[in-house]
Write an enzyme that holds these catalytic residues in place. Structure first.
Site, PDB file in Angstrom:
ATOM      1  N   ASP A 148       7.100   2.703  -8.402  1.00  0.00           N
ATOM      2  CA  ASP A 148       6.877   3.987  -7.721  1.00  0.00           C
ATOM      3  C   ASP A 148       6.850   5.407  -8.309  1.00  0.00           C
ATOM      4  OD1 ASP A 148       5.693   3.024  -5.305  1.00  0.00           O
ATOM      5  OD2 ASP A 148       7.851   2.277  -4.883  1.00  0.00           O
ATOM      6  N   ASP A 207      -1.404  -0.111  -3.835  1.00  0.00           N
ATOM      7  CA  ASP A 207      -0.943   1.119  -3.960  1.00  0.00           C
ATOM      8  C   ASP A 207      -0.648   1.366  -5.365  1.00  0.00           C
ATOM      9  OD1 ASP A 207       0.018  -0.732  -1.907  1.00  0.00           O
ATOM     10  OD2 ASP A 207       1.548   0.391  -1.192  1.00  0.00           O
TER      11      ASP A 207
HETATM   12  N1  GLY Z   1       3.572   1.760  -0.748  1.00  0.00           N
HETATM   13  C1  GLY Z   1       3.875   1.568   0.463  1.00  0.00           C
HETATM   14  C2  GLY Z   1       3.280   1.791   1.442  1.00  0.00           C
HETATM   15  O1  GLY Z   1       1.901   2.331   1.463  1.00  0.00           O
HETATM   16  O2  GLY Z   1       3.561   1.723   2.422  1.00  0.00           O
END
Ligand code: GLY
Length: 404
Positions: free
Chosen positions: A117, A179
């Site tokens: 992230d 993601d």
């Molecule tokens: N990256 C986590 C979500 O989209 O909830």
């Protein structure tokens, strides 16, 4: 008779001239109103956290009170990013000071190597900050974050590993989530800024591997693909945050759409453009996409039409479609802009846009974080706000150029 015809002709002329301008003005008014609400809410949000210098907005609790996180939680960069976009729209000292203040709260994440992230965290905050100020210290933070992120790349698998959580190791050997496509923007940017092809090699390899393994025949995507760490082969395909492994979790589809649009924008490689348009076709032609174009939290949620909407997915899709509309045929441009405008107008309506001082000072209501875990269900989320404000800025530019 002649008089009547001339009168009718005048009326027709009047409306044919006025209508496009009126429509244009109305959309600008919607955009300006939403940006004004966003600015007021965000300044209040910043003020409310002035005495908690290591906290960032995340969501609300059951009582409707603000829930914050520290910089290590994946959403930490979104609020600083919201402040930078709002500063770009209205360059006041107070917005700049708060944007700088909240950006610095995320600084320690430049060295994060235990999750993927770091792209979200550092590029939404420092990336926007550098874009608007040219502050060389921000650039160094972005460089460090890129170096941190590529430590998670495994060349045998061809992907950056998403999660490390020990409790999940039994479930997945090497989880990669859709993601993760979003984090590649940090790498593509750094490849150019620091003239280092290692960053773009990692980004492109990850995007190519994901294109091969995350997508179904209809271009919907799984959420998690896990790989065998020895052979690099696919081990499992799951949809952990969606309704079922085979369902189309709305935010996952949005991350994919945005991710491949961004990869085309960064690389000019037509393969990514084609992927993005296929994903857009899946979303836009889906029979479960509602009239207001804000998706249900999962396209296959069993209780549709009573299922909850996910404003965050709507905002991400809207921002991506506005960008994608600039790269495709006129027919597709028209259709993407039409849907994006509907999304923008829906999110700007009372149903989704917060009233002043409500919603714990977040901008949008009605997002879904993690339905299967029953966490963050039907709440504001800082990333819904970020992509909404980004979409407003993109739309504002398109209106200015006469394209919307
Ligand atoms: N990256 C986590 C979500 O989209 O909830």
């Amino acid at each position: 008779m002649l008089k009547t015809i001339s009168f009718l002709a005048l009326i027709i002329l009047h409306f044919s001239c006025k209508t496009p301008e009126k429509k244009h003005n109305q959309l600008s008014a919607v955009i300006d109103h939403s940006l004004k609400v966003a600015t007021q809410q965000s300044l209040r949000m910043a003020e409310s956290l002035k005495d908690q210098p290591d906290k960032l907005p995340q969501t609300i609790d059951k009582k409707g009170d603000l829930v914050t996180c520290n910089s290590a939680w994946w959403v930490s960069g979104f609020f600083p990013g919201v402040l930078w976009y709002l500063y770009e729209n209205d360059p006041t000292d107070s917005l700049r000071l708060w944007a700088e203040n909240f950006t610095m709260r995320v600084e320690d994440q430049q060295y994060t190597t235990d999750n993927h992230d770091v792209g979200f965290m550092i590029f939404c905050s420092f990336g926007n900050g550098y874009r608007l100020t040219g502050n060389p210290e921000y650039k160094e933070v972005i460089h460090n974050a890129s170096k941190s992120l590529i430590t998670r790349f495994n060349p045998t698998i061809g992907c950056i590993r998403s999660w490390d959580y020990a409790s999940w190791s039994a479930q997945w050997q090497y989880p990669v989530i859709i993601d993760n496509m979003m984090n590649l923007e940090l790498l593509e940017w750094s490849a150019k800024a620091f003239n280092d092809t290692t960053f773009s090699h990692v980004a492109r390899t990850h995007a190519n591997t994901t294109m091969k393994n995350h997508f179904r025949d209809d271009y919907s995507s799984y959420h998690v693909v896990s790989y065998d760490t020895i052979t690099g082969a696919v081990e499992k395909k799951n949809t952990s945050q969606g309704y079922s492994d085979d369902s189309a979790w709305a935010r996952g589809q949005a991350w994919g759409l945005y991710g491949y649009t961004m990869m085309y924008q960064e690389t000019g490689d037509k393969v990514y453009l084609e992927q993005a348009t296929h994903i857009a076709d899946f979303i836009l032609n889906h029979p479960n996409l509602p009239e207001d174009k804000i998706p249900y939290w999962d396209f296959n949620a069993p209780d549709i039409p009573n299922a909850l909407r996910d404003a965050s997915a709507g905002a991400i899709m809207c921002s991506a479609l506005l960008e994608l509309s600039g790269y495709v045929s006129q027919e597709k441009t028209d259709s993407y802009l039409k849907i994006a405008e509907t999304q923008l107008r829906s999110l700007s309506s009372d149903k989704y846009l917060a009233k002043p001082r409500e919603n714990a000072n977040f901008i949008l209501k009605h997002s879904v974080g993690h339905m299967p875990n029953k966490s963050e269900v039907d709440v504001p989320l800082s990333y819904a706000d970020y992509y909404f404000v980004e979409a407003l800025m993109r739309a504002k530019e398109l209106v200015k150029q006469g394209k919307m």
